[in-house]
Design an enzyme around this catalytic site. Structure first.
Site, short mmCIF file in Angstrom:
data_model
loop_
_atom_site.label_atom_id
_atom_site.label_comp_id
_atom_site.label_asym_id
_atom_site.label_seq_id
_atom_site.Cartn_x
_atom_site.Cartn_y
_atom_site.Cartn_z
N ASP A 1 -20.17 20.76 -1.89
CA ASP A 1 -20.90 19.82 -2.73
C ASP A 1 -21.30 20.49 -4.04
OD1 ASP A 1 -22.47 17.89 -3.91
OD2 ASP A 1 -23.54 17.36 -2.08
N ASP B 1 -17.77 15.91 -9.74
CA ASP B 1 -18.44 15.98 -8.44
C ASP B 1 -17.42 16.01 -7.32
OD1 ASP B 1 -20.60 15.89 -6.56
OD2 ASP B 1 -20.24 13.75 -6.31
#
Length: 379
Positions: A63, A256
């Site tokens: 992440d 992301d």
């Protein structure tokens, strides 16, 4: 999988007279990464890590928008996996107390100033989309391939609770925080990789990069300057304010790894979508889950699908059909793998997501504050 994206949106630090000799350049470390759908049935990339002494194998979701890592621990209430980290089985595990500096960085609960004796452990809540995690800040040995990171700080999750709205798939075996903050992997492993934040290792010579922008209000995120989008040879007309980077509001574009499909501010997305539809020229379009531009592949050949180009400062990211279409597993249907940002939260933020990054080497050079992309067939 992309239906989980909106929940994620809620979710969503002396020179000397004689310069010292340059330290030897560290050798590249290769850590196996795989699609989470195949390994843990979650829509994230996962890496193989070992935690503790002896090491306990965990497939942790990558992440880039989170700093603090966490894993589900033995005795966890509500954790979605039977694979749990067992602190009692590690000789190097310990929890951090509420007076530790890292507890403040993790936004841990404050110490009870009236309490006597040793400070209690650092407990904190962590949000992940619509899910709330209760964890204890801990540290233990982390092993990535052959690289050992001693005293790696992470959250040992003891309880997981979902909101009534649901919609979030929690990484089953934990999360590896690759954000830009002080609790991220690169900050914690700086000495191992050659500095407070390691630079690129083993990148292809042909890689093109774009500057990273820093938002002091959202320091973990990898902001980039997206200047426009083209569909085929047509530049999509879009108001400049829909692309502008604004730290005060959080507006701009981020790269992301956890969001599945690229999300654009609604008017921006609709302009891209409309031009895509015009060029594909399907007899009709339908919706499927998060996707509003689906068409029959029996009526439209895929070679008619235009490439989509993301124009970034100093480089272009060209996306062929495999990065712009997603296919139904049950019907001859293909859908544009993009969507509008949710109206309820982060509606000013554009996100370049993981489906658009597939079959690319993504280089994050924190030393020089740049991110780059190079086409590389990984599957």
């Amino acid at each position: 999988m992309a239906a989980k994206d909106p929940a994620r949106f809620t979710y969503l630090a002396s020179l000397t007279a004689t310069a010292p000799a340059a330290p030897p350049k560290p050798k590249p470390t290769i850590v196996p990464i795989a699609a989470g759908q195949q390994v843990t049935q979650t829509p994230n990339y996962v890496l193989r890590a070992k935690l503790g002494s002896p090491g306990q194998l965990m497939y942790m979701a990558l992440d880039t928008s989170s700093d603090l890592s966490w894993v589900p621990c033995a005795g966890c209430s509500g954790c979605p996996s039977a694979t749990l980290f067992n602190p009692a089985a590690s000789s190097t595990f310990s929890s951090l107390d509420c007076a530790a500096l890292q507890c403040t960085q993790a936004k841990g609960f404050p110490c009870n100033t009236a309490a006597t004796g040793s400070p209690p452990s650092c407990a904190f809540n962590q949000s992940y989309g619509s899910v709330s995690l209760l964890a204890t800040l801990s540290h233990d040995a982390l092993l990535l391939a052959s690289d050992a990171v001693p005293d790696y700080a992470f959250g040992c999750v003891t309880a997981v609770a979902s909101s009534s709205s649901g919609g979030t798939v929690v990484p089953k075996q934990g999360l590896m925080g690759l954000g830009r903050g002080s609790m991220g992997l690169m900050a914690q492993a700086g000495k191992l990789y050659g500095g407070p934040a390691a630079g690129p290792l083993g990148q292809p010579k042909s890689i093109r990069t774009t500057p990273l922008l820093r938002n002091p209000h959202r320091p973990s995120l990898y902001y980039v300057n997206l200047t426009g989008v083209s569909v085929g040879k047509t530049a999509v007309k879009v108001a400049p304010e829909l692309l502008a980077f604004d730290p005060a509001t959080g507006a701009g574009t981020v790269v992301d790894s956890g969001t599945v499909i690229t999300r654009l501010v609604r008017p921006f997305y609709e302009a891209v979508r409309d031009e895509f539809r015009r060029q594909v020229a399907a007899p009709e379009y339908s919706s499927l889950g998060a996707y509003d531009t689906c068409f029959s592949t029996t009526a439209v050949a895929e070679d008619r699908t235009p490439v989509v180009t993301l124009h970034l400062q100093e480089m272009e990211l060209v996306l062929p059909a495999e990065n712009t279409l997603i296919h139904s597993s049950s019907t001859p249907l293909a859908c544009l793998a993009m969507a509008a940002a949710p109206d309820n939260v982060n509606s000013v933020l554009n996100v370049i997501a993981n489906l658009q990054q597939q079959n690319h080497r993504v280089l994050i050079d924190t030393t020089n504050s740049r991110v780059g992309f190079a086409r590389e067939l990984c599957n």
